[in-house]
Design a protein around this motif. Structure first.
Motif, mmCIF file in Angstrom:
data_model
loop_
_atom_site.group_PDB
_atom_site.id
_atom_site.type_symbol
_atom_site.label_atom_id
_atom_site.label_comp_id
_atom_site.label_asym_id
_atom_site.label_seq_id
_atom_site.Cartn_x
_atom_site.Cartn_y
_atom_site.Cartn_z
ATOM 1 N N ARG B 78 0.814 -1.217 0.000
ATOM 2 C CA ARG B 78 0.000 0.000 0.000
ATOM 3 C C ARG B 78 0.844 1.261 0.000
ATOM 4 N NH1 ARG B 78 -3.645 -2.018 4.684
ATOM 5 N NH2 ARG B 78 -4.491 -3.868 3.699
ATOM 6 N N GLU B 79 2.016 1.197 0.652
ATOM 7 C CA GLU B 79 2.897 2.365 0.645
ATOM 8 C C GLU B 79 3.492 2.600 -0.738
ATOM 9 O OE1 GLU B 79 5.866 1.798 3.688
ATOM 10 O OE2 GLU B 79 4.321 1.759 5.242
ATOM 11 N N SER B 80 3.599 1.541 -1.524
ATOM 12 C CA SER B 80 4.264 1.657 -2.828
ATOM 13 C C SER B 80 3.337 2.113 -3.947
ATOM 14 C CB SER B 80 4.842 0.307 -3.252
ATOM 15 O OG SER B 80 5.394 -0.377 -2.175
ATOM 16 N N ILE B 81 2.030 2.043 -3.704
ATOM 17 C CA ILE B 81 1.110 2.288 -4.808
ATOM 18 C C ILE B 81 0.223 3.516 -4.600
ATOM 19 C CG2 ILE B 81 0.978 -0.154 -5.435
ATOM 20 C CD1 ILE B 81 -1.809 -0.175 -4.020
ATOM 21 N N GLY B 82 -0.219 4.059 -5.730
ATOM 22 C CA GLY B 82 -1.287 5.039 -5.713
ATOM 23 C C GLY B 82 -2.381 4.448 -6.569
ATOM 24 N N ILE B 83 -3.626 4.803 -6.297
ATOM 25 C CA ILE B 83 -4.682 4.181 -7.073
ATOM 26 C C ILE B 83 -5.797 5.171 -7.387
ATOM 27 C CG2 ILE B 83 -5.647 3.226 -4.950
ATOM 28 C CD1 ILE B 83 -6.564 0.797 -6.698
#
Lengths: 248, 324
Positions: B78-83
C-alpha cells in the motif's frame, strides 16, 4: 496504530460533521427535545431515591442522548462504503486499528458536544454541579461513548446497506436503554430484570453519572469503573477485529 | 525477472467457488512502463487491480508489487502504490485541498513537505484555482483529476488507473491522456491502466494485456499485436465478386464473407489495391484500413470488443444463482 493516522481520520470526521447541517442541527435539537419530553411530560411530582423524578432521570436522558448518537454513528461507515469513500482509506497504509480508533474518537467528540448541551440544561432543573462533578461527568461520557461508538462501528462494518444497519441498531438500542437504570431505580427489581440490567453497560453509565451529579448511586464507583473498563476493552477489541475483516 | 515492478504467477480469483473472475493470470510489468489491461466490462480487470492493491485476497496464485507479496506484506504494498478508482472516491464534503491534506496525513508525509506537495499535485492536474471549493461542486473530469492528484501525492512508484476516462467527454479524455503521459515522462512512474476503450489502450500503453473472461489471451505492444492480425483489412461490398480470382493473389491471406460484405486480409493493401480491384470486378464500395485493437480482440476471442460488452459476468452470476 499511529497517532497521526488517528488524527487524520478524526479530522475528516469533524469536517464532515460540521459541514452536514442536518447532523449538526439534530445534535443540538435532540437533547433539548428529550429533556423537554421527559422533564416536563413525566412531571416532577414523584420522588425517587430521595430526589424528584425529573432530576432522577436526568442522568438517563443524558445517557440516552449520546447512546443513540454513538450507535447511529456507525451508519456513516455504511454510507462511506456506499459512496466509495472507504476504499481510498482502506487502500492507504493506515492499519485497521488506526482507522477504527480515529473513527471512535470522532464519535466520542460528537457525543461530548451533545452531552455538554444537556449538562448545561441541567442547570435549569437544579442539578447541583461542582466543577469536579461537571468534569467527572464528561469523563464518564467519554468512556461510555467510546464503548457505544465501538458497538455502532462494529455493526456498521458488517452491514452493506443503511436499512440493515437501522434495523439491527434499533433492535439493540431500545433494550439497552429501557433495560437499564435510566428510568427506574435499581432497588427491589424482579429477579430477571436485575440479571438483565446487570449485563447491560448502560446501567453502569447511568448509575455512575447519577452518583456524580446527585450523589444517588446503587453500585460502588470502583465497581462501575471496573465494569466500564471491561466493556470498553471488549467492544474495542471486537471493533478492531471487525474492521480487519471489513471488505470495501 | 528481477527488474519487474509487478509480477503475478497464476493469479486466480474465484467468487462463490465457481465464478472465475480472474484465472491463472501471469504477467510481469517493467519499471517505467505503461501497461494496459484491455478487455470488455466484467473481463476481470478491476478484480485484478483490487488484488494487486490488497483490497481483495487472491483465491490462488501469487502477486508481488514493488517486490512485496500482496498477501503477506499488504502495508508495504500500500505504501508503494497510488490508485485511481473507477468510481471517484474523494470526499464530497471536503474541498480539493482538504482531500489532499487527508491523504498526506494518511500516508504520513513529513509535515514540512505537505503544503508544497499539495501545491505541486494540484498544479499538475490544473486544479489550483479550485482548491478551496467543495468537491461536490466539481465536474466529473475535475473529480477524476483530483483523484490523480491524490494518487500521486505520496509519490508512489506504481500508479493504478482503473478506467481513468470512463464517463468523460472526448476532451476530458484527451486531457487525461496527456496527464498520464506526463506522469511516466516526468516522474518515471510505472502505470497499470485498465480500459475497455481500445483507442485509449492503443495511444497510451507501451504493452497491452488483452483480457477476456478472466484470462489473458495476448500480451504485446499495440503495434505488434496489430501486426499479428496479419495485414490490412479491405472491406468490399459487391453482388458477385470473383472470389476465386482474388484468392490467387499472393498478398491475400484470408477472405471472410458475411452477406454481401467481404473482408479481405492482405499485406500492404495500399500497394496491391489496384490489382485486387481489377480482379474482383464490379464493386459497390471499398474500404481499406489498418487493423485496430478491436481486430486483435476478434482474432483472439472470436468476437468484437463491443459485442463482448454484453455483461457476460452478470449473466454467469445469474446462471449460477439460479441453479441454487
Amino acid at each position: 496504530m499511529n497517532l497521526r493516522g488517528v488524527y487524520a481520520i478524526w479530522w475528516r470526521e469533524m469536517i464532515a460533521f460540521l459541514r452536514e447541517t442536518p447532523r449538526l442541527i439534530s445534535a443540538i435539537v435532540n437533547p433539548i427535545v428529550w429533556l423537554f419530553i421527559f422533564g416536563a411530560g413525566l412531571g416532577a411530582s414523584v420522588d425517587v431515591s430521595g430526589v424528584d423524578y425529573q432530576k432522577f432521570i436526568f442522568a438517563g436522558v443524558l445517557t440516552q442522548t449520546f447512546l443513540f448518537t454513538s450507535i447511529f454513528y456507525g451508519a456513516y461507515l455504511v454510507w462511506d462504503k456506499r459512496i466509495d469513500l472507504l476504499k481510498s482509506i482502506l487502500v492507504s497504509p493506515l492499519s485497521r486499528a488506526t482507522i477504527f480508533f480515529g473513527k471512535v474518537l470522532g464519535g466520542v467528540t460528537i457525543s461530548l458536544m451533545e452531552a455538554l448541551i444537556v449538562l448545561v440544561f441541567g442547570i435549569f432543573i437544579g442539578i447541583p454541579y461542582t466543577p469536579a462533578s461537571f468534569l467527572m461527568s464528561l469523563l464518564i461520557v467519554f468512556i461510555a461513548s467510546a464503548i457505544f461508538t465501538s458497538v455502532g462501528l462494529t455493526i456498521g462494518s458488517m452491514m452493506e446497506s443503511p436499512e440493515g444497519f437501522q434495523l439491527l441498531s434499533s433492535f439493540l438500542l431500545f433494550p439497552l436503554f429501557f433495560l437499564s437504570g435510566a428510568l427506574f431505580p435499581l432497588e427491589n427489581l424482579p429477579g430477571w430484570l436485575e440479571t438483565v440490567t446487570a449485563a447491560n453497560p448502560v446501567t453502569y453509565v447511568v448509575d455512575m453519572l447519577r452518583g456524580t451529579l446527585l450523589g444517588v448511586q446503587h453500585f460502588d464507583t470502583s465497581h462501575n469503573l471496573l465494569l466500564l473498563g471491561v466493556f470498553l476493552a471488549i467492544t474495542s477489541a471486537v471493533g478492531v477485529e471487525a474492521f480487519k475483516r471489513m471488505k470495501s | 525477472m528481477s527488474s519487474s515492478v509487478i509480477e503475478t504467477k497464476k493469479l486466480t480469483k474465484t467468487f462463490n467457488g465457481r465464478i472465475h473472475a480472474v484465472q491463472d493470470l501471469s504477467i510481469s510489468i517493467e519499471e517505467g512502463e505503461i501497461y494496459g489491461f484491455l478487455g470488455p466490462n466484467g473481463a476481470g480487470k478491476t478484480t485484478t487491480i483490487k488484488m494487486l492493491a490488497t483490497l481483495l485476497d487472491p483465491t490462488s496464485g501469487s502477486a508481488r508489487v514493488n517486490g512485496f507479496d500482496v498477501v503477506k506484506q499488504p502495508s508495504k504494498v500500500r505504501e508503494s502504490i497510488g490508485i485511481v478508482f473507477q468510481e471517484p472516491s474523494s470526499d464530497e464534503l471536503l474541498t480539493g485541498y482538504e482531500n489532499l491534506r487527508l491523504s498526506a496525513l494518511m500516508y504520513d508525509l513529513p509535515a514540512s513537505e505537505i503544503e508544497s506537495r499539495i501545491d505541486g499535485s494540484l498544479e499538475l492536474v490544473e486544479l489550483n484555482d479550485r482548491r478551496n471549493d467543495l468537491v461536490k461542486t466539481y465536474s466529473g473530469g475535475m473529480r477524476r483529476r483530483l483523484e490523480i492528484a491524490r494518487g500521486l501525492l505520496h509519490r508512489p512508484r506504481i500508479l493504478f488507473l482503473d478506467e481513468p476516462t470512463l464517463g468523460l467527454d472526448p476532451r476530458g479524455r484527451e486531457t487525461m491522456w496527456r496527464y498520464v503521459e506526463r506522469l511516466t515522462e516526468e516522474l518515471r512512474m510505472t502505470i497499470l491502466l485498465t480500459t475497455h476503450y481500445m483507442e485509449e489502450a492503443d495511444s497510451l500503453a507501451d504493452r497491452i494485456c488483452i483480457i477476456d473472461k478472466g484470462k489473458s489471451v495476448a500480451i504485446d505492444t499495440p503495434a505488434r499485436l496489430k501486426r499479428k492480425v496479419g495485414g490490412d483489412l479491405v472491406t468490399i461490398v459487391a453482388d458477385s465478386p470473383r472470389i476465386a480470382e482474388i484468392r490467387r493473389l499472393k498478398s491475400v491471406r484470408k477472405i471472410e464473407q458475411k452477406d454481401g460484405t467481404f473482408v479481405i486480409t492482405m499485406d500492404n493493401a495500399a500497394a496491391h489495391l489496384q490489382d485486387l480491384l481489377k480482379r474482383v470486378g464490379k464493386v459497390d464500395s471499398v474500404e481499406v484500413r489498418s487493423p485496430t485493437l478491436d481486430d486483435v480482440f476478434i482474432k483472439h476471442t472470436g468476437r468484437g470488443l463491443e459485442q463482448a460488452e454484453g455483461g457476460w459476468f452478470e449473466k454467469m452470476v445469474q446462471n449460477t444463482t439460479n441453479k441454487e
